[in-house]
Design an enzyme around this catalytic site. Structure first.
Site, mmCIF file in Angstrom:
data_model
loop_
_atom_site.group_PDB
_atom_site.id
_atom_site.type_symbol
_atom_site.label_atom_id
_atom_site.label_comp_id
_atom_site.label_asym_id
_atom_site.label_seq_id
_atom_site.Cartn_x
_atom_site.Cartn_y
_atom_site.Cartn_z
ATOM 1 N N PRO A 64 63.176 52.737 71.331
ATOM 2 C CG PRO A 64 62.658 50.486 71.052
ATOM 3 C CD PRO A 64 63.633 51.385 71.706
ATOM 4 C CD GLU A 65 59.565 58.107 70.765
ATOM 5 O OE1 GLU A 65 58.468 58.634 70.570
ATOM 6 O OE2 GLU A 65 60.624 58.745 70.851
#
Length: 292
Positions: A2-3
């Site tokens: 995830p960013e």
DNA sequence: CCTGGGACCTGACCGC
DNA sequence: TGCGGTCAGGTCCCAG
């Protein structure tokens, strides 16, 4: 994996489902999940138990929950495959369940940290005077932070002797950008990932920063990017921004601007996706650091 | 100081 | 079916 947009989706879930709840019991099921908590799993569990959780916060890809009644926080990072799930207490354990937090209330749900690759984890840290866990003091503000300093970022970028994608991924310069959104922003800005940062004019770096913000806001509105069930929000649901990606994962597919087949290049043990026509490689320049 | 490369993990997928 | 290689959204640490 995830960013920033995916982590923000998780933060909002925590804000909604665990804010104000008091920790009843903590189980650490895998030591690597608390490796950033030097005193170990037993200490993590003991120190967290009995405290009331405050409102979840985020900087870049780091999440933390300040304890409402103490000067420290639970810090979390999802790494490449971490999930924070709010599950019914009677739901079967996930295969990669690493930490369980039960609550001292009658809501019937618990918080679970699930992580296949164990690059993520939870830990406890004292807060700095500005309310940040001390170990992430080196993480830069992210581009969605109202106090992000655009001019300082642009100036710092020009001083770096590196390439633009490396700089975007440097969390001490700008946080929250990972491999997907770096490629997306570079595609939008028509910049090749190996462009030297020192060659970017102020208008070019301002434009790039604008694209970083735009693509992150668009992803956030779609609930984040997810290719499979590995990335989900606290309720186990996937976002759908993967359908809107213009560069990442599109090898051999036509560029959405000019139709040229997109390319993938190995890059730092991963990949860079780009359009060979819209994003021209930089001309070979004189070696950096050589003076006349 | 700064920069680049490798280590740290598990699992899915592909070609042989 | 099995095996080896490659790939995956991140961060830290260390050598140069």
């Amino acid at each position: 994996m995830p960013e920033l947009p995916e982590v923000e989706v998780v933060r909002r879930g925590l804000e909604r489902w665990v804010d104000g709840r008091t920790v009843g019991e903590v189980e650490v099921l895998h030591p690597r999940a608390v490796r950033r908590h030097p005193a170990g799993g037993a200490d993590f569990a003991a120190r967290l138990t009995g405290h009331r959780l405050g409102t979840a916060r985020r900087r870049g890809k780091y999440l933390w929950i300040p304890l409402a009644d103490s000067g420290f926080s639970v810090l979390g990072h999802l790494g490449m495959s971490g999930q924070l799930l709010v599950q019914p207490e009677n739901a079967p354990d996930e295969k990669h369940l690493r930490i369980r937090v039960r609550f001292d209330d009658a809501l019937g749900t618990e918080l679970r940290f699930v992580d296949q690759r164990t690059f993520g984890g939870l830990s406890l840290h004292d807060n700095t005077p500005d309310g940040l866990p001390d170990v992430i003091a080196h993480i830069a503000r992210d581009p969605l932070d109202p106090e992000f300093d655009d001019a300082a970022f642009q100036a710092a970028l020009r001083l770096r002797r590196t390439t633009v994608k490396r700089a975007l991924l440097d969390q001490s310069l700008i946080s929250g950008v990972g491999n997907i959104y770096a490629d997306e922003a570079l595609w939008r800005a028509r910049l090749h990932y190996e462009r030297p940062t020192a060659s970017l004019t102020r208008p070019r770096s301002a434009e790039l920063l604008g694209h970083v913000r735009d693509v992150m806001n668009a992803a956030l509105a779609a609930g984040g990017t997810s290719f499979d069930s590995l990335y989900v929000n606290v309720n186990g649901e996937s976002g759908y921004f993967d359908r809107s990606l213009d560069a990442y994962g599109r090898e051999d597919e036509p560029c959405r601007r000019c139709g040229t087949p997109m390319r993938r290049r190995p890059w730092m043990n991963r990949s860079s996706y780009f359009c060979p026509r819209c994003q021209r490689p930089p001309r070979a320049a004189a070696p950096v650091g050589v003076r006349a």
